[in-house]
Scaffold this motif. Structure first.
Motif, short mmCIF file in Angstrom:
data_model
loop_
_atom_site.label_atom_id
_atom_site.label_comp_id
_atom_site.label_asym_id
_atom_site.label_seq_id
_atom_site.Cartn_x
_atom_site.Cartn_y
_atom_site.Cartn_z
N ARG A 303 0.83 -1.21 0.00
CA ARG A 303 0.00 0.00 0.00
C ARG A 303 0.87 1.26 0.00
O ARG A 303 0.48 2.29 -0.56
CB ARG A 303 -0.92 -0.03 1.21
N GLY A 306 1.62 2.90 -3.20
CA GLY A 306 0.54 3.60 -3.88
C GLY A 306 -0.56 2.70 -4.36
O GLY A 306 -1.52 3.18 -4.97
N ALA A 307 -0.46 1.39 -4.10
CA ALA A 307 -1.49 0.45 -4.56
C ALA A 307 -2.61 0.36 -3.53
O ALA A 307 -2.36 0.42 -2.31
CB ALA A 307 -0.89 -0.92 -4.80
N SER A 308 -3.79 0.19 -4.03
CA SER A 308 -4.95 -0.02 -3.15
C SER A 308 -5.19 -1.52 -3.05
O SER A 308 -5.49 -2.19 -4.04
CB SER A 308 -6.18 0.69 -3.74
N VAL A 309 -5.06 -2.05 -1.85
CA VAL A 309 -5.19 -3.49 -1.63
C VAL A 309 -6.27 -3.72 -0.58
O VAL A 309 -6.20 -3.19 0.55
CB VAL A 309 -3.87 -4.13 -1.17
N THR A 310 -7.27 -4.50 -0.95
CA THR A 310 -8.31 -4.92 -0.01
C THR A 310 -8.12 -6.40 0.28
O THR A 310 -8.11 -7.23 -0.64
CB THR A 310 -9.71 -4.69 -0.59
N PRO A 350 -7.35 -1.06 -8.15
CA PRO A 350 -7.27 -1.72 -6.85
C PRO A 350 -7.09 -3.24 -6.98
O PRO A 350 -7.51 -3.85 -7.95
CB PRO A 350 -8.61 -1.38 -6.19
N GLU A 352 -7.77 -6.89 -5.09
CA GLU A 352 -8.60 -7.56 -4.09
C GLU A 352 -8.00 -8.93 -3.79
O GLU A 352 -7.79 -9.75 -4.70
CB GLU A 352 -10.03 -7.72 -4.59
N ASN A 374 -7.32 -8.07 -10.00
CA ASN A 374 -7.09 -6.64 -10.23
C ASN A 374 -7.36 -6.33 -11.69
O ASN A 374 -7.26 -7.22 -12.56
CB ASN A 374 -5.67 -6.24 -9.87
#
Length: 428
Positions: A303, A306-310, A350, A352, A374
């Motif tokens: 994260r 800069g990555a969006s990780v759920t 993002p 997932e 992704n």
């Protein structure tokens, strides 16, 4: 002419001659033991008192030599001597002790042949040169002609000058016999000391084990160093873009870079230590990150790039990632790490991540399932994405080692990585 002399008296021929003399020396203990038996059988008569008794003692020594050749060290010693002295290529000879009775029988035949022929050549090498010298010098030394040497008509004054011809012939015959016997043993060595089917199978298993170790180290280096370089590059790039307007994010990115590089240096040192110490065959020889201890840090560093990780985590029947089998936890971490690296390098948007354990005691079968999706990157300016990269191939190998599988490819307008790892046993 020169080639013929080289085959008879060249360096290789001389080494083979030494090899034969070594065989004769090795037969001597057996000969002395057989001589004791011959003395008991003949009332104390010396084995060298008559030529027939000498031959009988020699014949009795050969079975004794053959019986001792079944010991494990005989073949390695013989192979080493043949490789060094007979000019036989190493790939034509077996390595290590004989593993089957067929191989022991062939080793016994070689040992008996080497010692038996070597004893004959050794005896000739001791007896022929002095006799040849006497015959060659006989016409020129009157004392030799008058002495009782048992030379028959050569000791008379009528025909002493034919003796040098016989002496020269004896030396030539010795050279021919030694060269012929050495060439014969060199030709038979691959037949009697060559690898059997069991030897080839053992060598193939050893090569496979070595290749597995090398592949494992390659996977560790790729996953640890490759992910770290990708993450650090993206973290530095993100920090540079917001350097002026978001100093808090820059500090967070720099901290993540520091943490990533420190961890990666530690992992690299561990892998290089395995290479230096020769202990890479042990799967637990060096500490490795696991889901239970290191997944949260991995997600935080990703994260920070800069990555969006759920992330959705469901230990299921296990109840806690720490209760996963250790090897499954290690390999699962590496698979997640590779998936995140691919998402950082090739994806857009993002990520997932879903990790869950399903199955339980009622089914007798539990599996750890990892699913990562992704959006794929736009095709403009990019190579088409495939599943042929080293990282995804390494992830598939990791899963296969546990009896699992990895699937990677487009899925419902997204890129999906899915891994299924069977879980057996407890913590280990």
């Amino acid at each position: 002419m020169r080639g013929g002399l080289s085959r008879l008296l060249g360096a290789r021929a001389r080494l083979r001659w030494v090899h034969l003399i070594l065989g004769g020396a090795l037969l001597m203990p057996y000969f002395l033991l057989a001589q004791v038996g011959a003395g008991l059988a003949t009332g104390g008569q010396n084995a060298f008192s008559s030529f027939p008794l000498t031959l009988a003692t020699y014949a009795a020594a050969l079975p004794l030599a053959s019986a001792t050749s079944v010991f494990g060290l005989v073949r390695p010693l013989s192979v080493t001597a043949v490789r060094a002295m007979c000019g036989v290529p190493g790939e034509q000879l077996a390595e290590g002790p004989a593993r089957s009775w067929a191989a022991r029988g062939r080793t016994s035949a070689w040992w008996t042949l080497h010692l038996g022929v070597g004893a004959v050549i050794s005896g000739m090498s001791l007896a022929v040169p002095p006799m040849a010298v006497v015959l060659i010098t006989l016409p020129f030394v009157s004392g030799l002609r008058d002495a009782m040497l048992g030379l028959g008509w050569f000791s008379t004054a009528a025909s002493p000058y034919a003796a040098p011809l016989l002496g020269t012939g004896l030396l030539a015959g010795l050279v021919l016999c030694a060269a012929g016997a050495g060439a014969l043993l060199a030709r038979l060595a691959p037949v009697l000391l060559g690898p059997t089917a069991a030897d080839r199978l053992a060598a193939a298993e050893e090569r496979a084990a070595d290749l597995a170790v090398r592949n494992r180290l390659a996977r560790e280096l790729h996953d640890a160093v490759g992910h770290a370089l990708s993450a650090v590059t993206l973290q530095a790039s993100a920090a540079r873009r917001v350097l002026e307007r978001d100093p808090d994010f820059v500090r967070e990115a720099l901290a993540a870079i520091e943490d990533t590089t420190r961890r990666t240096v530690g992992e690299l040192d561990a892998v290089l230590g395995l290479l230096r110490d020769g202990d890479a065959s042990r799967p637990d020889a060096a500490p490795a990150p696991t889901l239970a201890a290191d997944l949260d840090g991995l997600l935080a560093r990703t994260r920070a790039a800069g990555a969006s990780v759920t992330a959705h985590q469901d230990p299921g029947p296990v109840g806690d990632w720490a209760r996963l089998p250790a090897i499954a936890s290690r390999e699962a971490y590496r698979i997640v790490q590779e998936g995140l690296s691919n998402a950082l390098r090739h994806g857009a948007g993002p990520v997932e991540l879903r990790i869950r354990v399903h199955g339980g005691a009622e089914t007798g079968h539990r599996e750890l399932e990892i699913t990562m999706t992704n959006p794929p990157a736009p095709p403009e300016g990019r190579e088409p994405r495939t599943t042929g990269g080293r990282g995804l191939r390494g992830a598939a190998e990791r899963a296969a080692l546990l009896g699992g599988r990895v699937e990677a490819g487009p899925h419902e307008d997204r890129w999906r990585l899915r891994a299924v790892l069977p879980l057996a046993g407890g913590n280990r």
